[in-house]
Write a protein that holds these residues in place. Structure first.
Motif, mmCIF file in Angstrom:
data_model
loop_
_atom_site.group_PDB
_atom_site.id
_atom_site.type_symbol
_atom_site.label_atom_id
_atom_site.label_comp_id
_atom_site.label_asym_id
_atom_site.label_seq_id
_atom_site.Cartn_x
_atom_site.Cartn_y
_atom_site.Cartn_z
ATOM 1 N N GLU A 22 71.718 13.028 4.270
ATOM 2 C CA GLU A 22 70.515 13.802 3.963
ATOM 3 C C GLU A 22 69.583 12.989 3.062
ATOM 4 O O GLU A 22 68.369 12.975 3.269
ATOM 5 C CB GLU A 22 70.893 15.121 3.282
ATOM 6 N N LEU A 23 70.141 12.299 2.084
ATOM 7 C CA LEU A 23 69.356 11.466 1.186
ATOM 8 C C LEU A 23 68.643 10.362 1.973
ATOM 9 O O LEU A 23 67.443 10.135 1.790
ATOM 10 C CB LEU A 23 70.262 10.848 0.119
ATOM 11 N N GLU A 24 69.371 9.690 2.854
ATOM 12 C CA GLU A 24 68.772 8.624 3.658
ATOM 13 C C GLU A 24 67.656 9.158 4.546
ATOM 14 O O GLU A 24 66.629 8.512 4.731
ATOM 15 C CB GLU A 24 69.839 7.920 4.486
ATOM 16 N N HIS A 25 67.852 10.358 5.074
ATOM 17 C CA HIS A 25 66.816 10.969 5.906
ATOM 18 C C HIS A 25 65.559 11.233 5.075
ATOM 19 O O HIS A 25 64.445 10.926 5.501
ATOM 20 C CB HIS A 25 67.330 12.273 6.525
ATOM 21 N N ARG A 26 65.729 11.756 3.883
ATOM 22 C CA ARG A 26 64.580 12.077 3.031
ATOM 23 C C ARG A 26 63.851 10.825 2.543
ATOM 24 O O ARG A 26 62.655 10.858 2.309
ATOM 25 C CB ARG A 26 65.012 12.926 1.852
ATOM 26 N N PHE A 27 64.563 9.732 2.367
ATOM 27 C CA PHE A 27 63.962 8.500 1.882
ATOM 28 C C PHE A 27 63.512 7.581 3.024
ATOM 29 O O PHE A 27 63.007 6.497 2.759
ATOM 30 C CB PHE A 27 64.947 7.745 0.982
ATOM 31 N N SER A 28 63.686 7.988 4.260
ATOM 32 C CA SER A 28 63.398 7.102 5.387
ATOM 33 C C SER A 28 61.939 6.662 5.449
ATOM 34 O O SER A 28 61.646 5.564 5.919
ATOM 35 C CB SER A 28 63.802 7.763 6.702
ATOM 36 N N GLU A 37 63.663 2.420 -3.105
ATOM 37 C CA GLU A 37 64.979 1.989 -2.638
ATOM 38 C C GLU A 37 65.970 1.915 -3.798
ATOM 39 O O GLU A 37 67.145 2.240 -3.633
ATOM 40 C CB GLU A 37 64.877 0.666 -1.895
ATOM 41 N N GLU A 38 65.493 1.520 -4.967
ATOM 42 C CA GLU A 38 66.350 1.496 -6.153
ATOM 43 C C GLU A 38 66.757 2.914 -6.549
ATOM 44 O O GLU A 38 67.916 3.171 -6.889
ATOM 45 C CB GLU A 38 65.620 0.811 -7.312
#
Length: 57
Positions: A22-28, A37-38
């Motif tokens: 979910e985090l990766e999806h939101r930060f995509s 990215e940090e």
């Protein structure tokens, strides 16, 4: 009578893995932005550590 038994596939999905996905999806949409990215890396580390501590006690 309503079936309240959990689906076996739901048991095999780690809450930590789901949170990271979910985090990766939101930060995509901010890929390539070093600051974001940090932040994502720090959030992943926190989620992983929190998940590990929840599993142990």
């Amino acid at each position: 009578m309503k079936n309240t038994k959990k689906n076996d596939s739901q048991d095999s999905i780690s809450p930590v893995l789901t949170a990271i996905e979910e985090l990766e999806h939101r930060f995509s949409d901010v890929r390539g932005n070093a600051i974001m990215e940090e932040l994502m890396a720090a959030a992943k580390e926190y989620i992983t550590e929190k998940g590990s501590s929840d599993e142990t006690g």
